[in-house]
Design a protein around this motif. Structure first.
Motif, PDB file in Angstrom:
ATOM      1  N   ASP A   6     -20.758 -25.596  16.124  1.00 21.91           N
ATOM      2  CA  ASP A   6     -22.208 -25.513  16.169  1.00 21.91           C
ATOM      3  C   ASP A   6     -22.797 -25.934  17.517  1.00 21.91           C
ATOM      4  O   ASP A   6     -23.949 -25.656  17.797  1.00 21.91           O
ATOM      5  CB  ASP A   6     -22.832 -26.406  15.092  1.00 21.91           C
ATOM      6  CG  ASP A   6     -22.561 -25.878  13.701  1.00 21.91           C
ATOM      7  OD1 ASP A   6     -22.379 -24.655  13.565  1.00 21.91           O
ATOM      8  OD2 ASP A   6     -22.521 -26.697  12.770  1.00 21.91           O
ATOM      9  N   ARG A   7     -22.014 -26.622  18.327  1.00 23.88           N
ATOM     10  CA  ARG A   7     -22.522 -27.127  19.600  1.00 23.88           C
ATOM     11  C   ARG A   7     -22.556 -26.027  20.644  1.00 23.88           C
ATOM     12  O   ARG A   7     -21.671 -25.188  20.718  1.00 23.88           O
ATOM     13  CB  ARG A   7     -21.634 -28.265  20.101  1.00 23.88           C
ATOM     14  CG  ARG A   7     -21.725 -29.465  19.220  1.00 23.88           C
ATOM     15  CD  ARG A   7     -20.943 -30.608  19.830  1.00 23.88           C
ATOM     16  NE  ARG A   7     -20.688 -31.561  18.779  1.00 23.88           N
ATOM     17  CZ  ARG A   7     -19.525 -32.117  18.518  1.00 23.88           C
ATOM     18  NH1 ARG A   7     -18.487 -31.836  19.252  1.00 23.88           N
ATOM     19  NH2 ARG A   7     -19.394 -32.962  17.527  1.00 23.88           N
ATOM     20  N   ARG A   8     -23.560 -26.067  21.489  1.00 28.74           N
ATOM     21  CA  ARG A   8     -23.670 -25.103  22.582  1.00 28.74           C
ATOM     22  C   ARG A   8     -22.797 -25.568  23.741  1.00 28.74           C
ATOM     23  O   ARG A   8     -22.762 -26.738  24.057  1.00 28.74           O
ATOM     24  CB  ARG A   8     -25.112 -24.991  23.047  1.00 28.74           C
ATOM     25  CG  ARG A   8     -26.012 -24.434  21.988  1.00 28.74           C
ATOM     26  CD  ARG A   8     -27.415 -24.295  22.540  1.00 28.74           C
ATOM     27  NE  ARG A   8     -28.306 -23.856  21.503  1.00 28.74           N
ATOM     28  CZ  ARG A   8     -28.487 -22.580  21.167  1.00 28.74           C
ATOM     29  NH1 ARG A   8     -27.838 -21.646  21.790  1.00 28.74           N
ATOM     30  NH2 ARG A   8     -29.309 -22.264  20.202  1.00 28.74           N
ATOM     31  N   ASP A   9     -22.133 -24.605  24.387  1.00 26.10           N
ATOM     32  CA  ASP A   9     -21.312 -24.964  25.535  1.00 26.10           C
ATOM     33  C   ASP A   9     -22.007 -24.671  26.861  1.00 26.10           C
ATOM     34  O   ASP A   9     -21.447 -24.902  27.911  1.00 26.10           O
ATOM     35  CB  ASP A   9     -19.952 -24.283  25.472  1.00 26.10           C
ATOM     36  CG  ASP A   9     -20.061 -22.766  25.414  1.00 26.10           C
ATOM     37  OD1 ASP A   9     -21.184 -22.245  25.400  1.00 26.10           O
ATOM     38  OD2 ASP A   9     -19.009 -22.111  25.391  1.00 26.10           O
ATOM     39  N   THR A  10     -23.218 -24.157  26.806  1.00 25.79           N
ATOM     40  CA  THR A  10     -23.993 -23.910  28.023  1.00 25.79           C
ATOM     41  C   THR A  10     -25.421 -24.410  27.836  1.00 25.79           C
ATOM     42  O   THR A  10     -25.940 -24.441  26.725  1.00 25.79           O
ATOM     43  CB  THR A  10     -24.041 -22.398  28.371  1.00 25.79           C
ATOM     44  OG1 THR A  10     -24.569 -21.678  27.273  1.00 25.79           O
ATOM     45  CG2 THR A  10     -22.651 -21.858  28.691  1.00 25.79           C
TER      46      THR A  10
END
Length: 85
Positions: A6-10
């Protein structure tokens, strides 16, 4: 955001109403679709509920173009990765 997936990598950049995209999805042409944020990983586009059924995860947005004078004009092949609502 409870899981790693669920976490954004950008990092996202919040954009104003002058930012939009154009693309073709399943033979339907979309122009001046408002986006609310932009990142190297994608953007968040606002589409009407009438067309929502076409925007399923994995759907291909053909020839997507960023409609802003300061952004590149080359078409991008994009994929729907998340659907809200």
């Amino acid at each position: 955001m409870s899981t790693y997936a669920d976490r954004r990598d950008t990092r996202r950049i919040i954009v104003g109403p002058e930012f939009a995209i154009a693309f073709t999805l399943k033979g339907h042409n979309y122009r001046d679709v408002r986006i609310t944020n932009l990142s190297t990983g994608g953007c968040f586009a606002l589409v009407g509920s009438r067309d929502a059924r076409l925007f399923e995860r994995g759907a291909v947005l053909e020839g997507m173009v960023l409609l802003h004078p300061e952004l590149p004009k080359a078409p991008i092949m994009a994929t729907v990765s998340y659907v809200l609502g």
